[in-house]
Scaffold this motif. Structure first.
Motif, PDB file in Angstrom:
ATOM      1  N   TRP A   1      16.478  -1.003  19.637  1.00 31.36           N
ATOM      2  CA  TRP A   1      17.421  -0.051  19.051  1.00 31.36           C
ATOM      3  C   TRP A   1      18.788  -0.136  19.704  1.00 31.36           C
ATOM      4  O   TRP A   1      19.812   0.068  19.054  1.00 31.36           O
ATOM      5  N   HIS A   2      18.818  -0.468  20.978  1.00 31.28           N
ATOM      6  CA  HIS A   2      20.101  -0.680  21.649  1.00 31.28           C
ATOM      7  C   HIS A   2      20.841  -1.854  20.988  1.00 31.28           C
ATOM      8  O   HIS A   2      22.019  -1.749  20.643  1.00 31.28           O
ATOM      9  N   ILE A   3      20.127  -2.944  20.799  1.00 30.43           N
ATOM     10  CA  ILE A   3      20.703  -4.144  20.165  1.00 30.43           C
ATOM     11  C   ILE A   3      21.043  -3.848  18.707  1.00 30.43           C
ATOM     12  O   ILE A   3      22.126  -4.184  18.222  1.00 30.43           O
ATOM     13  N   ARG A   4      20.143  -3.202  18.008  1.00 27.99           N
ATOM     14  CA  ARG A   4      20.336  -2.905  16.577  1.00 27.99           C
ATOM     15  C   ARG A   4      21.581  -2.044  16.358  1.00 27.99           C
ATOM     16  O   ARG A   4      22.330  -2.244  15.410  1.00 27.99           O
ATOM     17  N   ASN A   5      21.812  -1.082  17.268  1.00 26.03           N
ATOM     18  CA  ASN A   5      23.019  -0.257  17.147  1.00 26.03           C
ATOM     19  C   ASN A   5      24.285  -1.087  17.294  1.00 26.03           C
ATOM     20  O   ASN A   5      25.323  -0.732  16.749  1.00 26.03           O
ATOM     21  N   MET A   6      24.182  -2.179  18.009  1.00 29.91           N
ATOM     22  CA  MET A   6      25.363  -3.032  18.196  1.00 29.91           C
ATOM     23  C   MET A   6      25.551  -4.025  17.058  1.00 29.91           C
ATOM     24  O   MET A   6      26.663  -4.214  16.581  1.00 29.91           O
ATOM     25  N   VAL A   7      24.465  -4.667  16.610  1.00 32.99           N
ATOM     26  CA  VAL A   7      24.599  -5.742  15.617  1.00 32.99           C
ATOM     27  C   VAL A   7      24.297  -5.295  14.194  1.00 32.99           C
ATOM     28  O   VAL A   7      24.560  -6.028  13.251  1.00 32.99           O
ATOM     29  N   LYS A   8      23.725  -4.133  14.052  1.00 32.36           N
ATOM     30  CA  LYS A   8      23.477  -3.469  12.756  1.00 32.36           C
ATOM     31  C   LYS A   8      22.407  -4.099  11.870  1.00 32.36           C
ATOM     32  O   LYS A   8      21.985  -3.503  10.914  1.00 32.36           O
ATOM     33  N   ASN A   9      21.952  -5.303  12.172  1.00 34.09           N
ATOM     34  CA  ASN A   9      21.040  -6.008  11.281  1.00 34.09           C
ATOM     35  C   ASN A   9      19.677  -6.201  11.950  1.00 34.09           C
ATOM     36  O   ASN A   9      19.605  -6.651  13.099  1.00 34.09           O
ATOM     37  N   HIS A  10      18.609  -5.893  11.211  1.00 32.98           N
ATOM     38  CA  HIS A  10      17.246  -5.968  11.747  1.00 32.98           C
ATOM     39  C   HIS A  10      16.881  -7.374  12.228  1.00 32.98           C
ATOM     40  O   HIS A  10      16.404  -7.551  13.351  1.00 32.98           O
ATOM     41  N   ASP A  11      17.101  -8.371  11.382  1.00 29.95           N
ATOM     42  CA  ASP A  11      16.711  -9.742  11.736  1.00 29.95           C
ATOM     43  C   ASP A  11      17.499 -10.256  12.941  1.00 29.95           C
ATOM     44  O   ASP A  11      16.926 -10.884  13.837  1.00 29.95           O
ATOM     45  N   ASP A  12      18.800  -9.964  12.962  1.00 25.69           N
ATOM     46  CA  ASP A  12      19.618 -10.381  14.104  1.00 25.69           C
ATOM     47  C   ASP A  12      19.150  -9.675  15.378  1.00 25.69           C
ATOM     48  O   ASP A  12      19.059 -10.297  16.437  1.00 25.69           O
ATOM     49  N   ALA A  13      18.851  -8.389  15.269  1.00 24.72           N
ATOM     50  CA  ALA A  13      18.382  -7.623  16.433  1.00 24.72           C
ATOM     51  C   ALA A  13      17.068  -8.204  16.956  1.00 24.72           C
ATOM     52  O   ALA A  13      16.882  -8.336  18.170  1.00 24.72           O
ATOM     53  N   ASP A  14      16.165  -8.564  16.057  1.00 22.31           N
ATOM     54  CA  ASP A  14      14.897  -9.188  16.463  1.00 22.31           C
ATOM     55  C   ASP A  14      15.125 -10.505  17.203  1.00 22.31           C
ATOM     56  O   ASP A  14      14.515 -10.765  18.233  1.00 22.31           O
ATOM     57  N   ASP A  15      16.020 -11.336  16.656  1.00 22.04           N
ATOM     58  CA  ASP A  15      16.328 -12.627  17.292  1.00 22.04           C
ATOM     59  C   ASP A  15      16.930 -12.433  18.678  1.00 22.04           C
ATOM     60  O   ASP A  15      16.552 -13.115  19.634  1.00 22.04           O
ATOM     61  N   ILE A  16      17.872 -11.507  18.780  1.00 27.07           N
ATOM     62  CA  ILE A  16      18.528 -11.253  20.063  1.00 27.07           C
ATOM     63  C   ILE A  16      17.522 -10.691  21.061  1.00 27.07           C
ATOM     64  O   ILE A  16      17.508 -11.098  22.231  1.00 27.07           O
ATOM     65  N   LEU A  17      16.665  -9.787  20.607  1.00 21.40           N
ATOM     66  CA  LEU A  17      15.642  -9.215  21.491  1.00 21.40           C
ATOM     67  C   LEU A  17      14.746 -10.313  22.054  1.00 21.40           C
ATOM     68  O   LEU A  17      14.432 -10.331  23.246  1.00 21.40           O
ATOM     69  N   GLN A  18      14.376 -11.241  21.212  1.00 23.54           N
ATOM     70  CA  GLN A  18      13.553 -12.367  21.659  1.00 23.54           C
ATOM     71  C   GLN A  18      14.304 -13.186  22.720  1.00 23.54           C
ATOM     72  O   GLN A  18      13.734 -13.546  23.753  1.00 23.54           O
ATOM     73  N   ASN A  19      15.594 -13.440  22.484  1.00 22.71           N
ATOM     74  CA  ASN A  19      16.412 -14.161  23.465  1.00 22.71           C
ATOM     75  C   ASN A  19      16.507 -13.400  24.786  1.00 22.71           C
ATOM     76  O   ASN A  19      16.490 -14.009  25.858  1.00 22.71           O
ATOM     77  N   VAL A  20      16.616 -12.081  24.687  1.00 16.91           N
ATOM     78  CA  VAL A  20      16.692 -11.253  25.891  1.00 16.91           C
ATOM     79  C   VAL A  20      15.427 -11.429  26.727  1.00 16.91           C
ATOM     80  O   VAL A  20      15.493 -11.674  27.933  1.00 16.91           O
ATOM     81  N   PHE A  21      14.269 -11.330  26.083  1.00 16.24           N
ATOM     82  CA  PHE A  21      13.023 -11.442  26.834  1.00 16.24           C
ATOM     83  C   PHE A  21      12.810 -12.860  27.390  1.00 16.24           C
ATOM     84  O   PHE A  21      12.262 -13.022  28.485  1.00 16.24           O
ATOM     85  N   ILE A  22      13.269 -13.871  26.676  1.00 19.56           N
ATOM     86  CA  ILE A  22      13.184 -15.244  27.195  1.00 19.56           C
ATOM     87  C   ILE A  22      14.054 -15.355  28.459  1.00 19.56           C
ATOM     88  O   ILE A  22      13.626 -15.898  29.475  1.00 19.56           O
ATOM     89  N   LYS A  23      15.264 -14.817  28.373  1.00 20.59           N
ATOM     90  CA  LYS A  23      16.185 -14.856  29.518  1.00 20.59           C
ATOM     91  C   LYS A  23      15.596 -14.080  30.710  1.00 20.59           C
ATOM     92  O   LYS A  23      15.685 -14.539  31.851  1.00 20.59           O
TER      93      LYS A  23
END
Length: 182
Positions: A36-58
């Motif tokens: 939800w933190h990411i989603r509030n910034m990027v507004k898009n569900h799919d983009d937020a999911d992708d970024i979240l995955q990148n966050v956890f990989i990092k």
């Protein structure tokens, strides 16, 4: 999560034999809040999911480098914030538009997003937030939607509580004016 629990989790995360189970627990604990933190910034569900995955990989790749200078969740939020900003900057560069124009475009797309469950007033609030400078957007989203304390936001954004309070106050005034106009 209290300090002792966080310390135990961190020890497990930094231990080769316990890392997978501990990482699973970490994901379970923070996945929704970070989404939800990411989603509030990027507004898009799919983009937020992708970024979240990148966050956890990092996080997985760098957990052993975490020194404990801040709380674990502050570190996670900082990574999520930076990944989101990087994503938005790349997207605006790709389309050759400013961050402000990108914000407006994201809001227009939000209206057609099947995952957006908000009513007209929530959409109007998102439009008002999109008009704010990036820093004010971040502070407003963290304080208003995620109900983080200024101390926590200060750790995440690495800035003083005083400047955060000023940013939140300015953001609130601008949003209030926008909502009154329309």
């Amino acid at each position: 999560m209290n300090i002792q629990e966080e310390e135990r989790l961190l020890i497990s995360l930094q231990n080769d034999k316990d890392i997978n189970a501990a990482f699973s627990q970490l994901v379970k604990l923070y996945k929704q809040r970070l989404y939800w933190h990411i989603r509030n910034m990027v507004k898009n569900h799919d983009d937020a999911d992708d970024i979240l995955q990148n966050v956890f990989i990092k996080v997985y790749k760098n957990i052993k480098k975490f020194k404990g200078d801040s709380k674990l969740y502050s570190w996670l939020y900082r990574i999520a914030t930076n990944e989101s900003i990087t994503f938005l900057n790349q997207k605006s560069k790709k389309y050759n538009i400013s961050n402000e124009e990108l914000s407006q475009k994201l809001i227009q797309n939000l209206e057609a997003d099947v995952y957006f469950e908000g009513d007209e007033m929530q959409l109007k609030l998102q439009k008002a937030i999109a008009l704010l400078p990036q820093k004010q957007q971040q502070v407003f989203n963290m304080k208003y939607f995620q109900e983080l304390k200024y101390r926590e936001i200060s750790e995440i954004l690495e800035t003083s509580e005083g400047s955060l309070k000023a940013s939140y106050h300015l953001a609130s005034k601008k949003i209030e004016e926008f909502l009154k106009e329309g």
